[in-house]
Design a protein around this motif. Structure first.
Motif, mmCIF file in Angstrom:
data_model
loop_
_atom_site.group_PDB
_atom_site.id
_atom_site.type_symbol
_atom_site.label_atom_id
_atom_site.label_comp_id
_atom_site.label_asym_id
_atom_site.label_seq_id
_atom_site.Cartn_x
_atom_site.Cartn_y
_atom_site.Cartn_z
ATOM 1 N N ARG A 167 0.808 -1.219 0.000
ATOM 2 C CA ARG A 167 0.000 0.000 0.000
ATOM 3 C C ARG A 167 0.844 1.274 0.000
ATOM 4 N N LYS A 168 1.917 1.250 0.789
ATOM 5 C CA LYS A 168 2.634 2.496 1.003
ATOM 6 C C LYS A 168 3.895 2.606 0.145
ATOM 7 N N TYR A 169 4.533 1.446 -0.146
ATOM 8 C CA TYR A 169 5.803 1.470 -0.890
ATOM 9 C C TYR A 169 5.746 0.530 -2.088
ATOM 10 N N PRO A 170 4.766 0.728 -2.992
ATOM 11 C CA PRO A 170 4.742 -0.133 -4.193
ATOM 12 C C PRO A 170 5.973 0.152 -5.048
ATOM 13 N N ARG A 171 6.365 -0.849 -5.796
ATOM 14 C CA ARG A 171 7.532 -0.743 -6.699
ATOM 15 C C ARG A 171 8.786 -0.267 -5.958
ATOM 16 N N SER A 172 9.043 -0.881 -4.832
ATOM 17 C CA SER A 172 10.275 -0.576 -4.091
ATOM 18 C C SER A 172 11.231 -1.769 -4.200
ATOM 19 N N LEU A 173 12.477 -1.548 -3.787
ATOM 20 C CA LEU A 173 13.501 -2.613 -3.795
ATOM 21 C C LEU A 173 13.960 -2.851 -2.372
ATOM 22 N N LEU A 174 13.892 -4.105 -1.974
ATOM 23 C CA LEU A 174 14.347 -4.497 -0.642
ATOM 24 C C LEU A 174 15.687 -5.233 -0.811
ATOM 25 N N ILE A 175 16.764 -4.699 -0.203
ATOM 26 C CA ILE A 175 18.089 -5.345 -0.300
ATOM 27 C C ILE A 175 18.377 -6.068 1.009
ATOM 28 N N LEU A 176 18.534 -7.386 0.906
ATOM 29 C CA LEU A 176 18.851 -8.214 2.076
ATOM 30 C C LEU A 176 20.303 -8.676 1.939
ATOM 31 N N ASP A 177 21.154 -8.125 2.767
ATOM 32 C CA ASP A 177 22.581 -8.392 2.662
ATOM 33 C C ASP A 177 22.988 -9.535 3.587
ATOM 34 N N ASP A 178 23.681 -10.534 3.019
ATOM 35 C CA ASP A 178 24.264 -11.644 3.786
ATOM 36 C C ASP A 178 23.195 -12.527 4.429
ATOM 37 N N VAL A 179 22.354 -13.121 3.588
ATOM 38 C CA VAL A 179 21.314 -14.037 4.071
ATOM 39 C C VAL A 179 21.897 -15.440 4.175
ATOM 40 N N TRP A 180 21.688 -16.077 5.338
ATOM 41 C CA TRP A 180 22.273 -17.402 5.566
ATOM 42 C C TRP A 180 21.245 -18.533 5.438
ATOM 43 N N ASP A 181 19.993 -18.252 5.852
ATOM 44 C CA ASP A 181 19.028 -19.353 5.970
ATOM 45 C C ASP A 181 17.765 -19.049 5.175
ATOM 46 N N SER A 182 17.200 -20.126 4.594
ATOM 47 C CA SER A 182 16.001 -19.947 3.776
ATOM 48 C C SER A 182 14.805 -19.524 4.628
ATOM 49 N N TRP A 183 14.719 -19.965 5.910
ATOM 50 C CA TRP A 183 13.581 -19.577 6.754
ATOM 51 C C TRP A 183 13.626 -18.077 7.063
ATOM 52 N N VAL A 184 14.816 -17.508 7.074
ATOM 53 C CA VAL A 184 14.947 -16.056 7.280
ATOM 54 C C VAL A 184 14.407 -15.319 6.059
ATOM 55 N N LEU A 185 14.792 -15.830 4.874
ATOM 56 C CA LEU A 185 14.342 -15.189 3.639
ATOM 57 C C LEU A 185 12.824 -15.230 3.508
ATOM 58 N N LYS A 186 12.207 -16.320 3.992
ATOM 59 C CA LYS A 186 10.742 -16.454 3.922
ATOM 60 C C LYS A 186 10.030 -15.303 4.633
ATOM 61 N N ALA A 187 10.635 -14.793 5.708
ATOM 62 C CA ALA A 187 10.022 -13.715 6.490
ATOM 63 C C ALA A 187 9.901 -12.430 5.672
ATOM 64 N N PHE A 188 10.743 -12.293 4.642
ATOM 65 C CA PHE A 188 10.725 -11.084 3.814
ATOM 66 C C PHE A 188 10.030 -11.327 2.469
ATOM 67 N N ASP A 189 9.352 -12.458 2.353
ATOM 68 C CA ASP A 189 8.706 -12.822 1.094
ATOM 69 C C ASP A 189 7.405 -12.032 0.948
ATOM 70 N N ASN A 190 7.449 -10.931 0.194
ATOM 71 C CA ASN A 190 6.261 -10.088 0.027
ATOM 72 C C ASN A 190 6.156 -9.640 -1.427
ATOM 73 N N GLN A 191 5.426 -8.587 -1.676
ATOM 74 C CA GLN A 191 5.096 -8.219 -3.054
ATOM 75 C C GLN A 191 6.153 -7.361 -3.750
ATOM 76 N N CYS A 192 7.228 -7.015 -3.071
ATOM 77 C CA CYS A 192 8.227 -6.143 -3.727
ATOM 78 C C CYS A 192 9.378 -6.965 -4.302
ATOM 79 N N GLN A 193 10.222 -6.268 -5.061
ATOM 80 C CA GLN A 193 11.409 -6.924 -5.602
ATOM 81 C C GLN A 193 12.492 -6.982 -4.524
ATOM 82 N N VAL A 194 13.168 -8.131 -4.469
ATOM 83 C CA VAL A 194 14.178 -8.339 -3.416
ATOM 84 C C VAL A 194 15.510 -8.684 -4.077
#
Length: 1183
Positions: A167-194
């Motif tokens: 709603r507030k930040y459509p078409r934004s880019l989320l940068i996740l630096d140094d991800v180690w685990d897939s369960w961590v990445l799942k928490a950021f699984d949303n509608q934006c580009q990562v």
């Protein structure tokens, strides 16, 4: 402080207190003068990290806007980007252009209108992840009118984040630096580009959506590493200290390590040497991070990835500890190590690749794997107590798989084992296995065919401590064998290593092994060099790095490396110990005439006939700069002698000497004064002066700083006769060399060495080195007494300049020697030649040697099983040598004129010799007494032979007359009829003689009457050889007109004209069965013809992959059939034996020298005698 700024600090206080480490943040704030030392001390007195952070925030809350901004910048610089982002909107007057991208002036807003949001993730548990999510939600909600409480769990945070992004930040880019685990990445699984960065490729398997993998190189280039380092320490690349290059090299291109070291150096600017030492010594624990990085030290950062593996995989990963550095290992090697199928191994390795613990390179259909150098260093350090067992395991697995066989080139793992099997055996301290491998001629043959000899020589040096546990002799035997024969082992077709081994000294283990091999191989043809014990090798190493003439070579200052250049337009750098190639650069567009190392060994300069001077990094081969100010070919380049200052002097056919500063792109000084080509230039030892030598007949001394001419010495004055003016004398001054203290300068021109006093320009001494050749180059030994000179007639001489005596004569090269250079300590010197080789000599060993040389003209009598050889020794003596025992039976006193030819009587009672003065002498072999002497000619005598009754001596010289001298009756008959010089002659039956001449005719003479009985106008060009058929009815002639002919004595007519040779046909011989004729030409080709029909039956031409190298090593000079007419031996650049039926080569014997003029063969075809152009005698016997 502004209220807004203060509120942002208070609002995000909890997150700040939980995450920050205060030490380096305070350092930055103190440097900004936003914090005092007293306030820093107050913070440090707190007990826990959280309490220290709370105290720091309390202090900042009492300060002004400058403190807020300083705190924000400190967070950014120390890696707390996510926390800094929480405070960003609280900063007063922030620049709107700060988020600009460099792409066409567009901002990140143009690509991502919703913004770019950066979160440093790292290794997290659930509580840590919740805080990261809470902080992100807080940042995204900060300008919302409704203040919400933080989410209480991960699911709630995930939902809130999804709503915010939608709603507030459509078409934004989320940068996740140094991800180690897939369960961590799942928490950021949303509608934006990562965009994520991760060590584990498989983390994205847990989320849906399109995925795009960006390939990132496993390491940074050297220049990029320097650039990053310079940004950290806020210096220009050119201002970085000298340790910077070494540091970047030790970081092995790792962005992690370069960044970590850069951050450390930013805070501790004086620790360059310290951190370099820690990296070199693999002290990873001592390299501690100076910021918010998640791991306290470098070893922890690397260890955490390994700890994520399950236990089975950890063991497999540990096995990789013994892989060699910088090597891509084929899957098959690991299949053998783990005794598994390819698919199983690839699955295990893919797990390591996914976690960035290993890199994979797809090469065609197969996979190759490799570790980053620092990963390997870490593994080696971590498992250092188990390395020996790990090496032993891989060796045992190899032996189990291959048993007694060796890998063949078609197998993908072949090259790995040939390169590294010895490395693993040495690492396992398996002394017996390593001994059996390295001292096996089978292994040496297989390995050198694939890799050349240099790698093996290196292994003998590298693993000497393991190989020499009992004694070093065997290892030294094999190392010497490869060092002295390496230039032959690079040839195609590959030489017979057993035959090369048989030429080693009798006591050598190599020779003993070769004999055993030769005895086992039934049907093979091998030769024993029965007089080899008299030969001493004076050189340490022979290498053949170029495909054409080598014009120059030089040592690096540490004596570890050699640079060379030549007519093939390449620069080569190789190890001085083994000849192992380190660099090969196609450096110029024309011949490279000179090369030189800088004093510190970092750079190599080259200059060329293409008018260019180039500077190269001696380690990486990168071209640093190109100088193009000379207008003609550049003949010489020399660096100054002091380290740290890079000055280069060059000289050219354009008459100028130029001085270059490597830190500038242009010439610093030009020295003008010569009026013709400048051939050579050299800095004085203290770098204050430059000496130059020119074709104008002068040597000039210049001041390096000002480029002013100080002195000029007219060398041509020392060559003019009394009635000549200096202008009439043409003297090309080739080269000069300074004494160690710079007081004297040595100059060479024509055949003279001239030594001058630098201050007065007085001639101190001069030496005429040779009357037969010119000096090409000279070099002063650092001890100042010895001078080495390279001569045009294939040799090098060492002279004592104080006693004016020749102390050594070095033979070995097969053509002109262009250069001779001492090592910095004078213990070695190297020579380079037209023969494509570089030879490294030991100065002390050379100085103890004698300079005995035999001329190539000799005569041999095979008598009652004995081989008696009459040879010309050191030009003025005659020696009778027993070839079986290699003993001198008789030696004459020195003759007043050099001896030019000699012969033996068949009964071994008499010998005769001709001299360059034209005199012929007959002597008694029993005591060497001269019986008769005759001044027969005015020119040098070329040939002499006794008749069968030994009473008459027939001779010819450089003229058209043959003399028949009955020396016992003192009667002489002259055979006159040829119009040009006699080439040679041979005796026929019934007092007849056959002669052939440069006039193209062959004549038959009656030697009693002196009359011509038959005259054959054979060829349009010179007749070079003749042979008589066994039945005496025919003879053959060969000519410079590229044809051979077969003639009938009876009808005086030509029976066959044999065409097809592409060069002068130099020799011929009939087979004993009277059916075949063999002819050899100057192209190295041998043809076998049918006498009856004149048809060509076979070519005998060695196959060679080196197009520049002539077959047979040059001209074919002599031929001889075996008694059964099934074999043929030929002489030329070396000796070869052929199967007459098939035309195939049976064996090659490589002589030390070349240009063999003839081959003397025993009647049973088992003994062969020849002399090479170095004057070495070879008595060979078939085994």
């Amino acid at each position: 402080m502004d209220v807004k700024s203060r509120n942002y600090l208070l609002m995000n206080r909890q997150a700040l207190e939980k995450d920050i480490k205060t030490s380096y943040i305070m350092d930055r704030m103190i440097s900004d003068e936003a914090l005092t030392l007293q306030e820093e001390e107050k913070v440090k007195q707190q007990n826990t990290q959280k309490e220290r952070a709370a105290m720091l925030i309390n202090i900042i809350l009492t300060k002004d806007n400058n403190s807020y901004r300083s705190f924000y910048n400190a967070l950014l610089h120390e890696g707390y980007r996510d926390l800094a982002a929480l405070l960003q909107d609280g900063i007063p007057a922030i620049s709107s252009g700060s988020r600009k991208s460099s792409m066409d002036g567009m901002t990140s807003y143009d690509y991502f209108p919703g913004g770019v949001h950066w979160i440093s993730v790292g290794k997290q548990d659930k509580a840590g992840l919740l805080i990261k999510l809470q902080n992100l939600c807080s940042r995204l909600e900060h300008d919302s009118t409704l203040s919400q409480r933080p989410p209480l769990n991960i699911e709630e945070a995930k939902d809130r984040l999804r709503l915010l992004m939608l709603r507030k930040y459509p078409r934004s880019l989320l940068i996740l630096d140094d991800v180690w685990d897939s369960w961590v990445l799942k928490a950021f699984d949303n509608q934006c580009q990562v965009l994520i960065t991760s060590r584990d490729r498989s983390v994205t398997d847990a989320v849906a959506g399109n995925k795009y993998e960006v390939h990132v190189e496993s390491g940074l280039a050297h220049e990029k590493g320097l650039e990053i380092l310079s940004l950290f320490v806020n210096m220009k690349i050119s201002e970085l200290p000298e340790q910077a290059n070494c540091l970047v090299r030790e970081c092995k291109g790792s962005p992690l390590v370069i960044s970590l070291i850069g951050a450390l150096l930013r805070d501790f600017p004086s620790r360059w040497e310290y951190y370099l030492k820690q990296l070199q010594n693999k002290q990873f624990k001592r390299i501690r991070k100076s910021s918010s990085y998640d791991y306290e030290a470098l070893d922890e950062a690397m260890s955490i990835s390994v700890e994520q593996l399950n236990d089975n995989y950890k063991d497999y990963y540990k096995d990789l500890s013994i892989l060699p550095k910088d090597v891509k290992v084929p899957t098959k090697v690991l299949c053998i190590l783990w005794d598994m199928e390819t698919e199983e191994v690839e699955d295990i390795l893919q797990e390591f690749v996914n976690k960035s613990l290993l890199f994979c390179d797809r090469n065609g259909k197969s996979f190759h794997y490799y570790l980053h150098d620092l990963q390997l260093d870490f593994l080696t350090e971590k498992n250092h107590n188990q390395l020996q067992e790990l090496h032993k395991n891989i060796v045992n697995q190899y032996k189990k798989y291959y048993k007694l066989n060796t890998p063949v080139p078609s197998q993908e793992d072949c090259m790995y084992w040939y390169n590294f099997l010895a490395y693993h055996m040495a690492g396992a301290n398996m002394q017996k296995e390593l001994h059996d491998l390295m001292f096996s001629l089978d292994w040496i043959k297989a390995k050198t065919e694939l890799l050349g000899p240099a790698h093996l020589i290196h292994e003998y040096v590298e693993y000497s401590s393991v190989l020499d546990q009992k004694n070093s002799t065997v290892r030294e035997n094999f190392q010497e064998f490869l060092s002295l024969n390496g230039h032959l082992l690079g040839r195609q077709p590959f030489p017979d290593i057993i035959q090369l081994g048989l030429c080693q000294p009798e006591t050598s283990e190599v020779c003993q092994q070769a004999k055993l091999h030769a005895q086992r191989e039934t049907g093979a043809f091998y030769l024993e060099w029965i007089n080899k014990k008299s030969l001493k090798n004076l050189y340490r190493l022979v290498v053949r790095p170029h495909r054409d003439a080598v014009y120059h070579a030089c040592f690096s200052k540490d004596r570890q490396r050699i640079a060379s250049c030549g007519a093939d337009k390449t620069l080569q750098v190789f190890k001085a110990e083994s000849g192992e190639r380190l660099l090969e650069i196609s450096a110029h567009d024309d011949e490279i005439l000179c090369c030189a190392f800088s004093a510190d060994g970092e750079f190599v300069a080259t200059c060329s006939a293409d008018k260019k001077v180039k500077i190269w990094n001696s380690r990486t081969g990168q071209c640093r700069c190109v100088y193009e100010e000379h207008t003609e070919q550049v003949n010489c380049c020399q660096f100054n002698n002091r380290s740290g200052q890079y000055l280069l002097a060059t000289c050219s056919n354009d008459t100028f000497i130029k001085l270059w500063d490597l830190n500038k792109k242009y010439c610093r000084n030009t020295m003008m004064g010569h009026v013709n080509s400048v051939n050579h230039c050299r800095f004085s030892p203290n770098d204050e002066y430059v000496a130059s030598c020119s074709t104008d007949g002068t040597v000039k001394l210049w001041e390096a700083r000002s480029a002013n001419e100080l002195k000029s010495i007219e060398i041509k004055d020392f060559f003019k006769n009394a009635d000549e003016s200096p202008d009439d004398v043409d003297v090309l001054v080739k080269c000069c060399s300074w004494s160690r203290n710079g007081d004297m300068i040595l100059v060479v021109a024509k055949n003279k060495l001239l030594l001058f006093d630098v201050k007065t320009c007085d001639l101190l001494t001069q030496v005429i080195v040779s009357h037969h050749s010119t000096i090409q180059y000279c070099d002063f030994c650092p001890g100042d007494e010895l001078v080495a000179v390279a001569l045009s007639h294939c040799s090098v001489e060492l002279w004592n300049i104080k006693s004016l005596s020749k102390v050594a004569y070095c033979r070995g090269h097969m053509s002109w020697v262009h250069c001779v250079t001492f090592s910095p300590d004078g213990s070695l010197f190297l020579t380079s030649s037209d023969d494509q080789t570089i030879r490294i000599w030991e100065t002390k060993k050379v100085c103890k040697s004698s300079d005995a040389v035999l001329k190539s003209e000799l005569d041999v009598v095979f008598h009652n099983g004995e081989v008696m050889i009459l040879a010309i020794y050191n030009q003025k003596h005659l020696q009778l040598i027993n070839g079986n025992t290699d003993s001198v039976v008789m030696q004459t006193a020195a003759q007043e004129s050099p001896i030019s030819c000699c012969c033996l009587s068949e009964d071994l009672k008499f010998a005769a010799f001709g001299q360059e003065s034209g005199t012929i002498k007959v002597l008694q072999l029993l005591d060497g007494k001269v019986l008769k002497s005759q001044e027969a000619y005015r020119t040098s005598v070329q040939h002499c032979r006794f008749t069968s009754d030994c009473q008459t001596l027939i001779s010819s010289a450089h003229n058209s007359v043959i003399q028949v001298w009955n020396w016992q009756l003192s009667e002489c008959v002259f055979l006159r009829g040829h119009k040009e010089a006699i080439k040679d002659f041979r005796l026929l039956e019934d007092s007849k003689l056959l002669s052939w001449s440069f006039d193209g005719t062959v004549k038959v003479w009656n030697i009693t009457t002196g009359n011509i009985e038959k005259d054959f106008p054979c060829h349009g060009g010179a007749v070079l050889s003749c042979a008589v058929s066994p039945d005496g009815s025919k003879f053959s002639s060969t000519s410079a007109d590229k044809t051979a002919k077969i003639w009938s004595f009876e009808s005086s007519s030509v029976l066959h004209e044999l065409k097809g040779h592409e060069a002068c046909v130099r020799c011929c011989t009939f087979s004993p069965n009277n059916k075949l004729l063999a002819t050899g030409d100057d192209k190295g080709e041998i043809r076998i013809w049918d006498i009856l029909t004149g048809a060509l039956l076979h070519f005998c031409s060695p196959v060679t992959a080196d197009e520049e190298e002539p077959t047979h090593g040059g001209w074919v000079t002599d031929l001889s059939f075996s008694p059964d007419s099934e074999m043929l031996v030929s002489s030329g650049g070396y000796l070869k034996w052929w199967n007459v039926t098939t035309g195939e080569s049976l064996q090659t014997f490589y002589t030390n020298g070349t240009n063999l003029k003839s081959i003397h063969v025993s009647p049973n075809f088992k003994v062969y005698v020849t002399v090479d152009n170095l004057g070495i005698l070879y008595v060979l016997q078939k085994l």
